[in-house]
Enzyme design. Structure first.
Site, PDB file in Angstrom:
ATOM      1  N   SER A   1      75.124 -11.588  51.523  1.00  0.00           N
ATOM      2  CA  SER A   1      76.390 -11.702  50.784  1.00  0.00           C
ATOM      3  C   SER A   1      76.618 -13.126  50.314  1.00  0.00           C
ATOM      4  O   SER A   1      77.435 -13.367  49.435  1.00  0.00           O
ATOM      5  CB  SER A   1      77.572 -11.351  51.679  1.00  0.00           C
ATOM      6  OG  SER A   1      77.394 -10.131  52.280  1.00  0.00           O
TER       7      SER A   1
ATOM      8  N   GLU B   1      74.747  -6.003  42.670  1.00  0.00           N
ATOM      9  CA  GLU B   1      74.736  -7.351  42.084  1.00  0.00           C
ATOM     10  C   GLU B   1      73.312  -7.879  42.285  1.00  0.00           C
ATOM     11  O   GLU B   1      72.855  -8.030  43.415  1.00  0.00           O
ATOM     12  CB  GLU B   1      75.770  -8.231  42.823  1.00  0.00           C
ATOM     13  CG  GLU B   1      76.012  -9.573  42.182  1.00  0.00           C
ATOM     14  CD  GLU B   1      77.077 -10.396  42.939  1.00  0.00           C
ATOM     15  OE1 GLU B   1      77.261 -10.221  44.154  1.00  0.00           O
ATOM     16  OE2 GLU B   1      77.699 -11.250  42.290  1.00  0.00           O
TER      17      GLU B   1
ATOM     18  N   ASN C   1      81.640 -12.440  45.515  1.00  0.00           N
ATOM     19  CA  ASN C   1      82.418 -13.165  46.524  1.00  0.00           C
ATOM     20  C   ASN C   1      83.044 -14.448  45.999  1.00  0.00           C
ATOM     21  O   ASN C   1      84.032 -14.917  46.542  1.00  0.00           O
ATOM     22  CB  ASN C   1      81.542 -13.443  47.746  1.00  0.00           C
ATOM     23  CG  ASN C   1      81.393 -12.182  48.570  1.00  0.00           C
ATOM     24  OD1 ASN C   1      82.363 -11.454  48.765  1.00  0.00           O
ATOM     25  ND2 ASN C   1      80.190 -11.907  49.030  1.00  0.00           N
TER      26      ASN C   1
HETATM   27  N1  LIG Z   1      78.921  -5.010  55.773  1.00  0.00           N
HETATM   28  C1  LIG Z   1      79.183  -5.232  54.480  1.00  0.00           C
HETATM   29  O1  LIG Z   1      80.241  -4.823  53.951  1.00  0.00           O
HETATM   30  C2  LIG Z   1      78.189  -5.959  53.612  1.00  0.00           C
HETATM   31  C3  LIG Z   1      78.277  -5.815  52.203  1.00  0.00           C
HETATM   32  C4  LIG Z   1      77.302  -6.423  51.407  1.00  0.00           C
HETATM   33  C5  LIG Z   1      76.281  -7.172  51.999  1.00  0.00           C
HETATM   34  N2  LIG Z   1      76.237  -7.312  53.375  1.00  0.00           N
HETATM   35  C6  LIG Z   1      75.126  -8.079  53.940  1.00  0.00           C
HETATM   36  O2  LIG Z   1      74.172  -7.149  54.463  1.00  0.00           O
HETATM   37  C7  LIG Z   1      73.485  -7.721  55.587  1.00  0.00           C
HETATM   38  C8  LIG Z   1      73.642  -6.800  56.785  1.00  0.00           C
HETATM   39  O3  LIG Z   1      75.001  -6.635  57.083  1.00  0.00           O
HETATM   40  P1  LIG Z   1      75.528  -5.423  57.985  1.00  0.00           P
HETATM   41  O4  LIG Z   1      77.011  -5.389  57.815  1.00  0.00           O
HETATM   42  O5  LIG Z   1      74.711  -4.193  57.729  1.00  0.00           O
HETATM   43  O6  LIG Z   1      75.181  -5.987  59.455  1.00  0.00           O
HETATM   44  P2  LIG Z   1      75.050  -5.178  60.830  1.00  0.00           P
HETATM   45  O7  LIG Z   1      75.449  -6.128  61.889  1.00  0.00           O
HETATM   46  O8  LIG Z   1      75.757  -3.857  60.730  1.00  0.00           O
HETATM   47  O9  LIG Z   1      73.475  -4.871  60.926  1.00  0.00           O
HETATM   48  C9  LIG Z   1      72.513  -5.870  61.050  1.00  0.00           C
HETATM   49  C10 LIG Z   1      71.272  -5.266  61.687  1.00  0.00           C
HETATM   50  O10 LIG Z   1      70.238  -6.236  61.656  1.00  0.00           O
HETATM   51  C11 LIG Z   1      69.452  -6.049  62.823  1.00  0.00           C
HETATM   52  N3  LIG Z   1      68.620  -7.228  63.050  1.00  0.00           N
HETATM   53  C12 LIG Z   1      68.975  -8.439  63.551  1.00  0.00           C
HETATM   54  N4  LIG Z   1      67.903  -9.248  63.622  1.00  0.00           N
HETATM   55  C13 LIG Z   1      66.845  -8.546  63.150  1.00  0.00           C
HETATM   56  C14 LIG Z   1      65.456  -8.824  62.965  1.00  0.00           C
HETATM   57  N5  LIG Z   1      64.935 -10.017  63.308  1.00  0.00           N
HETATM   58  N6  LIG Z   1      64.658  -7.862  62.473  1.00  0.00           N
HETATM   59  C15 LIG Z   1      65.162  -6.646  62.139  1.00  0.00           C
HETATM   60  N7  LIG Z   1      66.465  -6.311  62.291  1.00  0.00           N
HETATM   61  C16 LIG Z   1      67.289  -7.250  62.784  1.00  0.00           C
HETATM   62  C17 LIG Z   1      70.484  -5.779  63.905  1.00  0.00           C
HETATM   63  O11 LIG Z   1      69.892  -5.173  65.039  1.00  0.00           O
HETATM   64  C18 LIG Z   1      71.451  -4.856  63.151  1.00  0.00           C
HETATM   65  O12 LIG Z   1      71.087  -3.499  63.308  1.00  0.00           O
HETATM   66  C19 LIG Z   1      74.097  -9.118  55.770  1.00  0.00           C
HETATM   67  O13 LIG Z   1      73.298 -10.052  55.118  1.00  0.00           O
HETATM   68  C20 LIG Z   1      75.470  -8.997  55.092  1.00  0.00           C
HETATM   69  O14 LIG Z   1      75.942 -10.231  54.623  1.00  0.00           O
HETATM   70  C21 LIG Z   1      77.154  -6.708  54.179  1.00  0.00           C
END
Ligand SMILES: NC(=O)c1ccc[n+]([C@@H]2O[C@H](COP(=O)([O-])OP(=O)(O)OC[C@H]3O[C@@H](n4cnc5c(N)ncnc54)[C@H](O)[C@@H]3O)[C@@H](O)[C@H]2O)c1
Length: 295
Positions: A118, A151, A189
């Site tokens: 993000s 995006e 953002n």
């Molecule tokens: N949640 C949102 O609304 C949103 C929207 C757009 C973008 N994002 C981006 O998407 C990404 C993920 O966000 P999320 O909300 O799904 O997070 P989340 O915390 O729900 O999931 C993250 C996952 O990554 C895994 N993980 C951590 N280290 C790892 C590794 N070394 N190898 C493999 N897996 C690993 C964790 O076990 C977890 O399952 C982030 O970069 C976030 O900024 C989130």
């Protein structure tokens, strides 16, 4: 492209796996946590069942799509056949740089590397790989199966052919791609977070209450959700960290986070995920009321 590896099986990773499987791609879903992988498959199955119940897909499409998803706890194993890797792991710079070094060591030569970050610079992520021209941002919105926008963020070195391939792919998923360049906050953002910050400043300065601020923006600007409610949904810690990225990245005081936001994060009032932010939330219920603190 046929084979897609998705790294991280959390909120975004499971949604990304869902939309690719529904579009007949082979998906390798990778996470360090077997528990997260099991949870992701349960969530994806439930979400497909909801689509069947609504009549937006058939039972056959659901069954076929679920067969397209394989899970893996080994990154090297999970991406060995990938045409495209999409990293959707936890938002942490060091973690992502480390994952991209591993992707670079293990992915096939022609593979494109995308990140769903993000706020982290695509150029910075690309710089730890030996093929920065193949690295791009693919910023899906939450919930992924529902939200139309992707995006697409060009890093400093991203090749035109790579962008074109990702635009075509996004359309195949039934999404609408928008291409932007790699500067702090990209577009989504950069515009959303200052609006949320300004809403928090308006509350902090006593210009209006929580409900009034959200109602003005909902009824006056036709936003489906007010900025304070949206901040609670995104997570106040996430909002604060993105404002820091904007503030540090541009060095402009207009992005300075409101002290009230900083206080709320310190007090662990993070919004929906902790049960309280600008509103209070009850687990298992859709009802929410303005937090006592702001009445
Ligand atoms: N949640 C949102 O609304 C949103 C929207 C757009 C973008 N994002 C981006 O998407 C990404 C993920 O966000 P999320 O909300 O799904 O997070 P989340 O915390 O729900 O999931 C993250 C996952 O990554 C895994 N993980 C951590 N280290 C790892 C590794 N070394 N190898 C493999 N897996 C690993 C964790 O076990 C977890 O399952 C982030 O970069 C976030 O900024 C989130």
């Amino acid at each position: 492209m046929k084979n897609v590896a998705v790294i991280g099986a959390g909120t975004m990773g499971n949604g990304i796996a869902h939309v690719f499987a529904q579009a007949n791609f082979h998906v390798s879903l990778i996470d360090i946590s077997p528990d997260q992988l099991n949870k992701a498959i349960t969530t994806i199955t439930k979400n497909f069942e909801r689509q069947v119940a609504k009549g937006t897909i058939t039972k056959e499409i659901k069954t076929k799509a679920l067969q397209y998803i394989q899970t893996n706890t080994s990154l090297a194993e999970g991406l060995k056949d990938a045409d495209l890797v999409i990293e959707a792991a936890t938002e942490n710079v060091d973690l992502k740089l480390n994952i991209f070094k591993q992707i670079d060591e293990n992915a096939p030569t022609d593979c494109i590397f995308a990140t769903n970050t993000s706020s982290i610079s695509i150029t910075k992520i690309a710089a730890v790989t030996s093929r920065p021209e193949k690295v791009i941002g693919m910023h899906f919105m939450n919930p992924v199966p529902v939200m139309k926008l992707i995006e697409i963020i060009n890093g400093y070195a991203t090749k035109k052919e790579v962008t074109a391939a990702i635009v075509a792919l996004s359309k195949k998923l039934g999404k609408i791609p928008c291409i932007v360049n790699d500067y702090p906050g990209f577009i989504a953002n950069r515009i959303l977070m200052p609006m949320i910050n300004e809403a928090i400043y308006s509350l902090y300065e006593g210009v209006a209450g929580v409900e009034e601020i959200d109602t003005v923006m909902k009824l006056g600007m036709a936003h489906p959700m007010g900025p304070l409610q949206l901040a609670d949904f995104v997570g106040l810690d996430v909002c604060l960290s993105i404002l820091h990225v904007l503030h540090d990245g541009f060095g402009n005081p207009k992005y300075a986070p409101c002290p009230l936001l900083t206080n709320m994060v310190t007090a662990k009032k993070l919004g929906v995920k902790t049960g309280e932010g600008f509103y209070t939330y009850t687990a298992g219920s859709k009802d929410f009321v303005v937090s006592e603190r702001f009445k």
